[in-house]
Write an enzyme that holds these catalytic residues in place. Structure first.
Site, PDB file in Angstrom:
ATOM      1  N   TYR A   1       1.012  -1.215  -0.021  1.00  0.00           N
ATOM      2  CA  TYR A   1      -0.043  -0.334   0.182  1.00  0.00           C
ATOM      3  C   TYR A   1       0.935   1.538  -0.094  1.00  0.00           C
ATOM      4  O   TYR A   1       1.827   1.105   0.470  1.00  0.00           O
ATOM      5  CB  TYR A   1      -0.799  -0.229   1.164  1.00  0.00           C
ATOM      6  CG  TYR A   1      -1.654   1.711   1.456  1.00  0.00           C
ATOM      7  CD1 TYR A   1      -2.993   1.359   0.835  1.00  0.00           C
ATOM      8  CD2 TYR A   1      -1.027   2.117   1.803  1.00  0.00           C
ATOM      9  CE1 TYR A   1      -3.611   2.348   0.702  1.00  0.00           C
ATOM     10  CE2 TYR A   1      -1.579   3.852   2.210  1.00  0.00           C
ATOM     11  CZ  TYR A   1      -3.191   3.775   1.995  1.00  0.00           C
ATOM     12  OH  TYR A   1      -3.329   4.600   1.713  1.00  0.00           O
TER      13      TYR A   1
ATOM     14  N   GLU B   1      -3.778   7.740  -3.907  1.00  0.00           N
ATOM     15  CA  GLU B   1      -3.609   6.006  -2.888  1.00  0.00           C
ATOM     16  C   GLU B   1      -3.053   5.057  -4.472  1.00  0.00           C
ATOM     17  O   GLU B   1      -3.933   4.796  -5.240  1.00  0.00           O
ATOM     18  CB  GLU B   1      -4.713   6.024  -2.368  1.00  0.00           C
ATOM     19  CG  GLU B   1      -5.005   4.753  -1.649  1.00  0.00           C
ATOM     20  CD  GLU B   1      -6.067   4.473  -1.186  1.00  0.00           C
ATOM     21  OE1 GLU B   1      -6.111   4.371   0.314  1.00  0.00           O
ATOM     22  OE2 GLU B   1      -7.339   3.681  -1.845  1.00  0.00           O
TER      23      GLU B   1
END
Lengths: 382, 291
Positions: free
Chosen positions: A108, A196
């Protein structure tokens, strides 16, 4: 402003972030063509402004162009309901067809601006594919945050630091540093409020790719990104909210029946809370803004009334820049034009309050005039 | 009886010839603020509001008038430039009213201000007022304030007026009221203002009004727990706001658990604050707190 996945990836790719091969399709024929170009297999992903697409049936690995076409056909023109869209769902107008790959590892990575530190931060976690909020709550030691000094920008040593925290293999450190640097440049250049990449994948054949990407642009910076205005997909937003934003009114639709018209964001939230504490439910957040004129007030009220759930209206104006006489005129005008007139509770305070009250009295408009929030609360449930 | 602005304030207004700038400059002056200068590039040499000289640059305005506080009303694309000009000219206190300044601009401004002797309040704030010294540097209606010993600090504009209105209605006067603004990146945060109130001998109690989004209230709570012994009453609004949606203010978005009203209230309660349960209870809770 939120971007679709395919738009976000195009933006990131422009700055050098590696993304999977693929193309966006607006119909079955285009999905077939795209999948053919990828060698006959692909991942077909619904393009909506919401996460949770996979679980909601909006993502499928297909093994033939025909299957891609059929799946695209079943999605396009429908609405997809995910845990983030609410029960109404979000309309699917396009799908993204991308190459399939063998994934070794998922991580991530995101960039946002931290109000506490007053600077951008890179947030990384070894737990790719998960909601970062959940990871932060349950395993905070797995979330790594690196603040970036905006004066000098992202530095390679910071990338190596994050790579170390993620335990990346030695040969992946350099590509990773380059990738984060590209993300940071994309973030700053496009005035993003959030980038993101979740997950960022390492493939079995040693590649690093942004498998999914979300980008939001700072609405307040759109004046210097005129080219990006075309990326806005208003079909993903509530139609009343789109109308409101075009009129420069801050409006968020909620599920209740008490329409609230307020000046100032803080007081608007306080008014919603007051409605709730009185035992009713607010129908909306509405901040008409400081410098609103009579027409804008009237427009805001008519907009609020076009939500058919609204059966009561609470107007709460604390005049500062906005004068109460202007607010009263706007209100009278709106109720004269409205095709329905739900019971009205009005509270006026501050600049020119006496003139405002006089205008309301002269208009013969039926309403309950209150002086305090307490009285407003009592009037709502009466 | 105050923090940040008082009878020694010599006010400069950047953007004084604009619609908002001229309107509010006049209001500040009428309230009693010592308005000494205006700045609008290209309009230097003129005067406004009878006797207020206008300059092309902040540097020139300071040299001629000794201005020590700047209040900014320029449009969003030029706001950061105006703040930097004031800071570069050495103004110790800059208040930026402008709403809609890009977050990136604020980030660069705050980086530039590190290590400099300039405090920024805002952007996107109502400014501040010290009723006892008849000094208003902002857009709040002056007449709702009375002089006293309660300091008020808030992220909101009109909600601060609401709070002040409730205090004044009960005869509770204010030392200084500061609106820190609703943006995610702001020059001055709760902690800065709390520190000033804590050190001000004439502020005896504090009202803190927060809202959803960010962690400024939690940082305030940690500071209060450690350092502040003056009584504090606190209200957090946005208890009914949905997650992920911007509630007007750019900073008012529930982005995670910490951004929730309930989390902020819990942190402030743990720090010993008197929690104001609903927006209608501000005056009552403060009065009970003061006994």
């Amino acid at each position: 402003m939120k971007l679709h996945e395919y738009q976000a990836k195009a933006l990131l790719a422009e700055f050098g972030v590696p993304v999977p091969e693929g193309s966006v399709a607006s119909n079955a024929a285009e999905a077939i063509e795209a999948t053919k170009n990828l060698g006959g297999t692909s991942v077909v992903k619904a393009q909506v402004h919401a996460g949770g697409r996979g679980k909601a049936g909006g993502v499928k690995v297909v093994t033939s162009p025909e299957e891609a076409g059929a799946f695209a056909d079943s999605l396009i023109g429908t609405t997809l309901v995910t845990f983030q869209t609410g029960p109404a769902g979000a309309p699917v107008h396009k799908v993204l067809c991308e190459q399939t790959m063998d994934i070794e590892r998922e991580i991530y990575i995101s960039i946002t601006t931290d109000g506490g530190r007053k600077r951008p931060v890179v947030i990384a976690s070894s737990e790719g594919g998960m909601e970062i909020e959940e990871v932060a709550q349950n395993e905070p030691e797995k979330v790594f945050t690196e603040p970036i000094d905006p004066a000098i920008g992202f530095q390679p040593y910071q990338g190596r630091k994050i790579a170390g925290a993620l335990n990346l293999p030695a040969d992946q450190v350099r590509p990773f540093v380059t990738l984060v640097d590209a993300c940071y440049r994309a973030y700053m250049d496009s005035d993003s409020s959030m980038i993101e990449i979740n997950p960022l994948v390492l493939t079995k054949d040693g590649k690093m790719l942004a498998l999914d990407a979300k980008v939001s642009i700072d609405d307040d910076a759109m004046f210097r990104h005129k080219m990006m205005a075309g990326l806005r997909d208003t079909s993903q937003e509530d139609s009343l909210e789109v109308q409101a934003s075009e009129a420069d009114i801050a409006y968020v639709k909620l599920d209740g029946n008490v329409g609230c018209m307020v000046n100032g964001a803080g007081l608007a939230m306080a008014t919603m809370d007051t409605v709730k504490f009185a035992g009713a439910e607010p129908a909306n957040f509405l901040d008409v803004g400081g410098g609103a004129g009579e027409e804008k007030i009237s427009h805001a009220i008519l907009l609020m009334l076009s939500d058919s759930n609204v059966t009561k209206v609470l107007v709460n104006i604390f005049g500062g820049i906005l004068r109460c006489d202007i607010a009263a005129r706007g209100l009278v005008d709106a109720y004269a034009k409205a095709d329905r007139r739900p019971p009205l509770i009005v509270r006026l305070l501050g600049t020119n309050v006496e003139e405002g009250k006089q205008i309301l009295a002269d208009s013969n408009l039926e309403l309950t005039l209150v002086d305090t929030l307490e009285e407003a609360a009592a009037a709502i449930i009466k | 009886m105050s923090i940040l602005v008082d009878k020694n304030t010599r006010l400069l207004v950047q953007g004084i010839t604009g619609r908002e700038g001229s309107f509010h400059a006049e209001r500040c002056k009428a309230y009693g603020t010592n308005l000494v200068a205006g700045v609008t590039p290209g309009k230097g040499g003129s005067t406004v509001l009878d006797d207020v000289p206008v300059f092309d640059t902040v540097e020139h305005a300071i040299a001629e008038t000794g201005a020590n506080v700047s209040l900014i009303f320029v449009p969003p694309p030029f706001a950061a430039d105006a703040i930097l000009e004031s800071a570069d000219a050495g103004i110790p206190l800059v208040i930026c009213i402008t709403e809609g300044v890009p977050v990136k601009d604020s980030t660069f401004v705050m980086r530039y201000l590190e290590g400099k002797n300039t405090r920024l309040i805002g952007p996107n704030c109502p400014g501040l007022i010290t009723p006892g010294d008849h000094t208003k540097v902002g857009i709040m209606p002056g007449n709702i304030h009375i002089s006293g010993t309660t300091g008020v600090v808030s992220r909101s504009g009109t909600l601060t007026y609401e709070a002040v209105g409730q205090l004044t209605a009960r005869g509770i006067g204010q030392s200084t009221c500061v609106g820190i603004g609703g943006d995610p990146v702001s020059g001055t945060v709760f902690v800065d203002v709390l520190k000033a109130f804590n050190e001000d001998p004439d502020t005896e109690s504090i009202v803190l009004i927060g809202e959803i989004g960010g962690t400024k209230e939690q940082e305030a709570a940690a500071y209060i727990k450690e350092y502040v012994r003056k009584p504090i009453a606190s209200l957090i609004v946005g208890q009914t706001a949905p997650a992920g949606r911007r509630m007007g203010h750019a900073g008012a978005v529930i982005t995670g658990t910490a951004a929730l009203a309930s989390e902020k209230m819990k942190a402030l309660e743990d720090a010993g604050c008197h929690i104001i349960p609903t927006p209608a209870d501000i005056g009552r809770v403060v009065q009970e707190m003061l006994g």
